[in-house]
Write a protein that holds these residues in place. Structure first.
Motif, PDB file in Angstrom:
ATOM      1  N   UNK A 278       6.018   7.074   1.442  1.00 17.54           N
ATOM      2  CA  UNK A 278       6.309   5.764   2.007  1.00 17.54           C
ATOM      3  C   UNK A 278       5.529   4.681   1.273  1.00 17.54           C
ATOM      4  N   UNK A 279       6.062   3.476   1.313  1.00 11.98           N
ATOM      5  CA  UNK A 279       5.342   2.295   0.864  1.00 11.98           C
ATOM      6  C   UNK A 279       5.121   1.425   2.085  1.00 11.98           C
ATOM      7  N   UNK A 280       3.885   1.056   2.321  1.00  9.86           N
ATOM      8  CA  UNK A 280       3.540   0.190   3.442  1.00  9.86           C
ATOM      9  C   UNK A 280       3.448  -1.247   2.923  1.00  9.86           C
ATOM     10  N   UNK A 281       4.203  -2.150   3.532  1.00  4.84           N
ATOM     11  CA  UNK A 281       4.174  -3.563   3.177  1.00  4.84           C
ATOM     12  C   UNK A 281       3.471  -4.291   4.318  1.00  4.84           C
ATOM     13  N   UNK A 282       2.372  -4.988   3.988  1.00  5.18           N
ATOM     14  CA  UNK A 282       1.535  -5.624   5.003  1.00  5.18           C
ATOM     15  C   UNK A 282       1.624  -7.144   4.856  1.00  5.18           C
ATOM     16  N   UNK A 283       1.984  -7.829   5.944  1.00  3.85           N
ATOM     17  CA  UNK A 283       2.060  -9.290   5.937  1.00  3.85           C
ATOM     18  C   UNK A 283       0.658  -9.865   5.763  1.00  3.85           C
ATOM     19  N   UNK A 284       0.501 -10.755   4.789  1.00  6.70           N
ATOM     20  CA  UNK A 284      -0.802 -11.376   4.532  1.00  6.70           C
ATOM     21  C   UNK A 284      -1.170 -12.386   5.616  1.00  6.70           C
ATOM     22  N   UNK A 285      -0.198 -12.864   6.392  1.00  7.04           N
ATOM     23  CA  UNK A 285      -0.464 -13.859   7.424  1.00  7.04           C
ATOM     24  C   UNK A 285      -0.888 -13.219   8.747  1.00  7.04           C
ATOM     25  N   UNK A 286      -0.040 -12.317   9.285  1.00  2.62           N
ATOM     26  CA  UNK A 286      -0.311 -11.785  10.626  1.00  2.62           C
ATOM     27  C   UNK A 286      -0.729 -10.318  10.635  1.00  2.62           C
TER      28      UNK A 286
ATOM     29  N   UNK B 124       7.131  -0.172   6.983  1.00  2.85           N
ATOM     30  CA  UNK B 124       7.098   1.054   6.198  1.00  2.85           C
ATOM     31  C   UNK B 124       8.484   1.308   5.604  1.00  2.85           C
ATOM     32  N   UNK B 125       8.530   1.586   4.295  1.00  9.10           N
ATOM     33  CA  UNK B 125       9.779   1.827   3.599  1.00  9.10           C
ATOM     34  C   UNK B 125       9.743   3.166   2.890  1.00  9.10           C
ATOM     35  N   UNK B 126      10.868   3.879   2.891  1.00 10.01           N
ATOM     36  CA  UNK B 126      10.995   5.140   2.159  1.00 10.01           C
ATOM     37  C   UNK B 126      11.048   4.831   0.672  1.00 10.01           C
ATOM     38  N   UNK B 127      10.159   5.426  -0.105  1.00 12.92           N
ATOM     39  CA  UNK B 127      10.086   5.172  -1.536  1.00 12.92           C
ATOM     40  C   UNK B 127      11.403   5.522  -2.226  1.00 12.92           C
TER      41      UNK B 127
ATOM     42  N   UNK C  71       0.858  -1.180   0.000  1.00 16.52           N
ATOM     43  CA  UNK C  71       0.000   0.000   0.000  1.00 16.52           C
ATOM     44  C   UNK C  71       0.896   1.233   0.000  1.00 16.52           C
ATOM     45  N   UNK C  72       0.552   2.230  -0.789  1.00 16.13           N
ATOM     46  CA  UNK C  72       1.310   3.476  -0.765  1.00 16.13           C
ATOM     47  C   UNK C  72       0.683   4.427   0.237  1.00 16.13           C
ATOM     48  N   UNK C  73       1.517   5.204   0.896  1.00 15.25           N
ATOM     49  CA  UNK C  73       1.027   6.166   1.881  1.00 15.25           C
ATOM     50  C   UNK C  73       1.928   7.391   1.874  1.00 15.25           C
ATOM     51  N   UNK C  74       1.365   8.548   2.143  1.00 15.83           N
ATOM     52  CA  UNK C  74       2.135   9.778   2.330  1.00 15.83           C
ATOM     53  C   UNK C  74       2.028  10.123   3.805  1.00 15.83           C
ATOM     54  N   UNK C  75       3.091   9.926   4.522  1.00 16.73           N
ATOM     55  CA  UNK C  75       3.104  10.118   5.971  1.00 16.73           C
ATOM     56  C   UNK C  75       3.462  11.565   6.296  1.00 16.73           C
ATOM     57  N   UNK C  76       2.718  12.175   7.199  1.00 13.69           N
ATOM     58  CA  UNK C  76       3.054  13.526   7.646  1.00 13.69           C
ATOM     59  C   UNK C  76       4.306  13.472   8.500  1.00 13.69           C
ATOM     60  N   UNK C  77       5.196  14.404   8.264  1.00 12.67           N
ATOM     61  CA  UNK C  77       6.423  14.442   9.054  1.00 12.67           C
ATOM     62  C   UNK C  77       6.192  15.207  10.341  1.00 12.67           C
TER      63      UNK C  77
END
Length: 58
Positions: free
Chosen positions: A36-44, A49-52, A16-22
């Motif tokens: 930011x890019x949000x990576x969500x585990x499909x299991x748990x 969160x990773x810097x694009x 999921x892409x997200x724009x996080x407020x600083x």
């Protein structure tokens, strides 16, 4: 690059892409966004969160 969830160790994710407020900037809270890019585990459901800009460098 191989990515595994830091909680459960699985390797199935959704992205999921997200724009996080600083915070703490000289211009005041929320003055600019950090892409930011949000990576969500499909299991748990753990979210990483990773810097694009850093992902684009590799």
């Amino acid at each position: 690059m191989r990515l595994a969830c830091t909680v459960c160790g699985r390797t199935e994710f959704s992205v999921e892409e997200a724009a996080i407020l600083s915070g703490g900037s000289a211009q005041g809270y929320g003055a600019h966004r950090l892409p930011r890019t949000q990576v969500v585990c499909e299991n748990c459901g753990h979210v990483m969160s990773f810097a694009v800009a850093k992902l684009q460098e590799s």
